[in-house]
Design a protein around this motif. Structure first.
Motif, PDB file in Angstrom:
ATOM      1  N   PRO A   1       0.281   2.663   9.546  1.00 17.80           N
ATOM      2  CA  PRO A   1      -0.908   3.420   9.127  1.00 17.80           C
ATOM      3  C   PRO A   1      -1.281   3.082   7.682  1.00 17.80           C
ATOM      4  O   PRO A   1      -0.465   2.611   6.896  1.00 17.80           O
ATOM      5  CB  PRO A   1      -0.480   4.877   9.247  1.00 17.80           C
ATOM      6  CG  PRO A   1       0.728   4.874  10.118  1.00 17.80           C
ATOM      7  CD  PRO A   1       1.362   3.543   9.954  1.00 17.80           C
ATOM      8  N   GLU A   2      -2.512   3.370   7.328  1.00 10.06           N
ATOM      9  CA  GLU A   2      -3.029   3.059   5.993  1.00 10.06           C
ATOM     10  C   GLU A   2      -2.230   3.762   4.899  1.00 10.06           C
ATOM     11  O   GLU A   2      -1.950   3.169   3.855  1.00 10.06           O
ATOM     12  CB  GLU A   2      -4.509   3.470   5.924  1.00 10.06           C
ATOM     13  CG  GLU A   2      -5.218   3.075   4.647  1.00 10.06           C
ATOM     14  CD  GLU A   2      -5.477   1.588   4.558  1.00 10.06           C
ATOM     15  OE1 GLU A   2      -5.523   1.085   3.421  1.00 10.06           O
ATOM     16  OE2 GLU A   2      -5.623   0.934   5.590  1.00 10.06           O
ATOM     17  N   ALA A   3      -1.833   4.998   5.136  1.00  7.23           N
ATOM     18  CA  ALA A   3      -1.087   5.746   4.115  1.00  7.23           C
ATOM     19  C   ALA A   3       0.277   5.098   3.846  1.00  7.23           C
ATOM     20  O   ALA A   3       0.718   5.008   2.692  1.00  7.23           O
ATOM     21  CB  ALA A   3      -0.906   7.191   4.573  1.00  7.23           C
ATOM     22  N   GLU A   4       0.950   4.646   4.895  1.00  2.32           N
ATOM     23  CA  GLU A   4       2.248   3.982   4.703  1.00  2.32           C
ATOM     24  C   GLU A   4       2.081   2.653   3.968  1.00  2.32           C
ATOM     25  O   GLU A   4       2.912   2.291   3.134  1.00  2.32           O
ATOM     26  CB  GLU A   4       2.934   3.745   6.046  1.00  2.32           C
ATOM     27  CG  GLU A   4       3.512   4.977   6.684  1.00  2.32           C
ATOM     28  CD  GLU A   4       4.227   4.653   7.972  1.00  2.32           C
ATOM     29  OE1 GLU A   4       4.758   3.524   8.115  1.00  2.32           O
ATOM     30  OE2 GLU A   4       4.250   5.520   8.853  1.00  2.32           O
TER      31      GLU A   4
ATOM     32  N   ASP B   1      -0.279   1.973   1.766  1.00  2.00           N
ATOM     33  CA  ASP B   1      -0.525   2.305   0.363  1.00  2.00           C
ATOM     34  C   ASP B   1       0.769   2.665  -0.341  1.00  2.00           C
ATOM     35  O   ASP B   1       1.004   2.247  -1.481  1.00  2.00           O
ATOM     36  CB  ASP B   1      -1.522   3.460   0.254  1.00  2.00           C
ATOM     37  CG  ASP B   1      -2.929   3.056   0.658  1.00  2.00           C
ATOM     38  OD1 ASP B   1      -3.240   1.844   0.589  1.00  2.00           O
ATOM     39  OD2 ASP B   1      -3.720   3.951   1.028  1.00  2.00           O
ATOM     40  N   ALA B   2       1.626   3.435   0.309  1.00  2.00           N
ATOM     41  CA  ALA B   2       2.906   3.816  -0.282  1.00  2.00           C
ATOM     42  C   ALA B   2       3.792   2.591  -0.506  1.00  2.00           C
ATOM     43  O   ALA B   2       4.490   2.503  -1.518  1.00  2.00           O
ATOM     44  CB  ALA B   2       3.617   4.834   0.612  1.00  2.00           C
TER      45      ALA B   2
ATOM     46  N   LYS C   1       2.453   0.764  -3.573  1.00  2.00           N
ATOM     47  CA  LYS C   1       2.720   1.518  -4.803  1.00  2.00           C
ATOM     48  C   LYS C   1       4.194   1.483  -5.169  1.00  2.00           C
ATOM     49  O   LYS C   1       4.549   1.522  -6.342  1.00  2.00           O
ATOM     50  CB  LYS C   1       2.248   2.961  -4.647  1.00  2.00           C
ATOM     51  CG  LYS C   1       0.757   3.097  -4.686  1.00  2.00           C
ATOM     52  CD  LYS C   1       0.324   4.533  -4.526  1.00  2.00           C
ATOM     53  CE  LYS C   1      -1.192   4.621  -4.459  1.00  2.00           C
ATOM     54  NZ  LYS C   1      -1.645   5.982  -4.182  1.00  2.00           N
TER      55      LYS C   1
ATOM     56  N   ARG D   1      -2.233  -7.493   2.660  1.00  2.00           N
ATOM     57  CA  ARG D   1      -2.786  -6.512   3.591  1.00  2.00           C
ATOM     58  C   ARG D   1      -3.891  -7.152   4.429  1.00  2.00           C
ATOM     59  O   ARG D   1      -4.757  -7.843   3.902  1.00  2.00           O
ATOM     60  CB  ARG D   1      -3.360  -5.341   2.813  1.00  2.00           C
ATOM     61  CG  ARG D   1      -3.865  -4.207   3.668  1.00  2.00           C
ATOM     62  CD  ARG D   1      -4.553  -3.156   2.817  1.00  2.00           C
ATOM     63  NE  ARG D   1      -3.744  -2.766   1.697  1.00  2.00           N
ATOM     64  CZ  ARG D   1      -3.339  -1.515   1.471  1.00  2.00           C
ATOM     65  NH1 ARG D   1      -3.695  -0.557   2.274  1.00  2.00           N
ATOM     66  NH2 ARG D   1      -2.614  -1.244   0.420  1.00  2.00           N
TER      67      ARG D   1
ATOM     68  N   HIS E   1      -6.763  -1.585  12.515  1.00  2.00           N
ATOM     69  CA  HIS E   1      -5.512  -1.021  12.004  1.00  2.00           C
ATOM     70  C   HIS E   1      -4.923  -1.928  10.921  1.00  2.00           C
ATOM     71  O   HIS E   1      -5.113  -3.145  10.939  1.00  2.00           O
ATOM     72  CB  HIS E   1      -4.495  -0.826  13.133  1.00  2.00           C
ATOM     73  CG  HIS E   1      -4.962   0.130  14.172  1.00  2.00           C
ATOM     74  ND1 HIS E   1      -5.485  -0.283  15.366  1.00  2.00           N
ATOM     75  CD2 HIS E   1      -5.000   1.490  14.186  1.00  2.00           C
ATOM     76  CE1 HIS E   1      -5.820   0.768  16.085  1.00  2.00           C
ATOM     77  NE2 HIS E   1      -5.548   1.862  15.387  1.00  2.00           N
ATOM     78  N   THR E   2      -4.190  -1.323  10.013  1.00  2.00           N
ATOM     79  CA  THR E   2      -3.616  -2.059   8.890  1.00  2.00           C
ATOM     80  C   THR E   2      -2.396  -2.858   9.331  1.00  2.00           C
ATOM     81  O   THR E   2      -1.534  -2.353  10.045  1.00  2.00           O
ATOM     82  CB  THR E   2      -3.206  -1.086   7.770  1.00  2.00           C
ATOM     83  OG1 THR E   2      -4.356  -0.345   7.374  1.00  2.00           O
ATOM     84  CG2 THR E   2      -2.641  -1.825   6.584  1.00  2.00           C
TER      85      THR E   2
END
Length: 148
Positions: free
Chosen positions: A48-51, A53-54, A57, A70, A77-78
């Motif tokens: 998922p996009e949030a994972e 991004d984490a 970071k 990416r 989907h990412t």
């Protein structure tokens, strides 16, 4: 800034922010600590996009050193591509046909014998052909037409 790839035994170790990185194969071999370097590996992670991004970071303030990229698949989907130097136990090296980097085979030794026979030279195949000399008056044909 040039690309640097983590040197690790597994994908999980390669994703750690404190994993050692190397820019070249020689640099990766110096960080191997007695292990064999199998090659540059690329793994694809669907997340998922949030994972994603984490994950980016967590690599620190400078971000990924070029080993994380990416992408999106056809459904939007990412997908994260992870490139890393893969270390293996020296006894577990893959066969040569599956290695990422295979050294070039040595050149064949030069032949000692000359296999050219006299028949090749006897029939005039190697003679140079002489051209007939150009007529020195050939240019006069063109100069007469220009004057008259």
């Amino acid at each position: 800034m040039s690309l640097a790839y983590p040197v690790a035994r597994s994908l999980e170790d390669a994703l750690k922010p404190d994993a050692p990185t190397a820019r070249s194969r020689r640099g990766a071999m110096s960080l191997a600590n007695g292990l064999a370097l199998e090659g540059l590996e690329t793994s694809w992670l669907h997340m998922p996009e949030a994972e994603a991004d984490a994950l980016f970071k967590a690599q620190g303030p400078d971000g990924a050193a070029g080993h994380l990229q990416r992408y999106e698949d056809t459904s939007g989907h990412t997908v994260v591509a992870v490139s890393w130097w893969k270390l293996v136990d020296p006894n577990d090296i893959r066969p040569p046909e599956k290695r990422a980097f295979e050294p070039a085979p040595p050149p064949p030794p030069p032949a000692d014998e000359d296999h050219t026979d006299d028949l090749y030279f006897r029939r005039g195949r190697t003679k140079t052909r002489r051209k007939k000399p150009a007529d020195p008056n050939q240019m006069d044909l063109f100069s007469k037409n220009l004057k008259g």
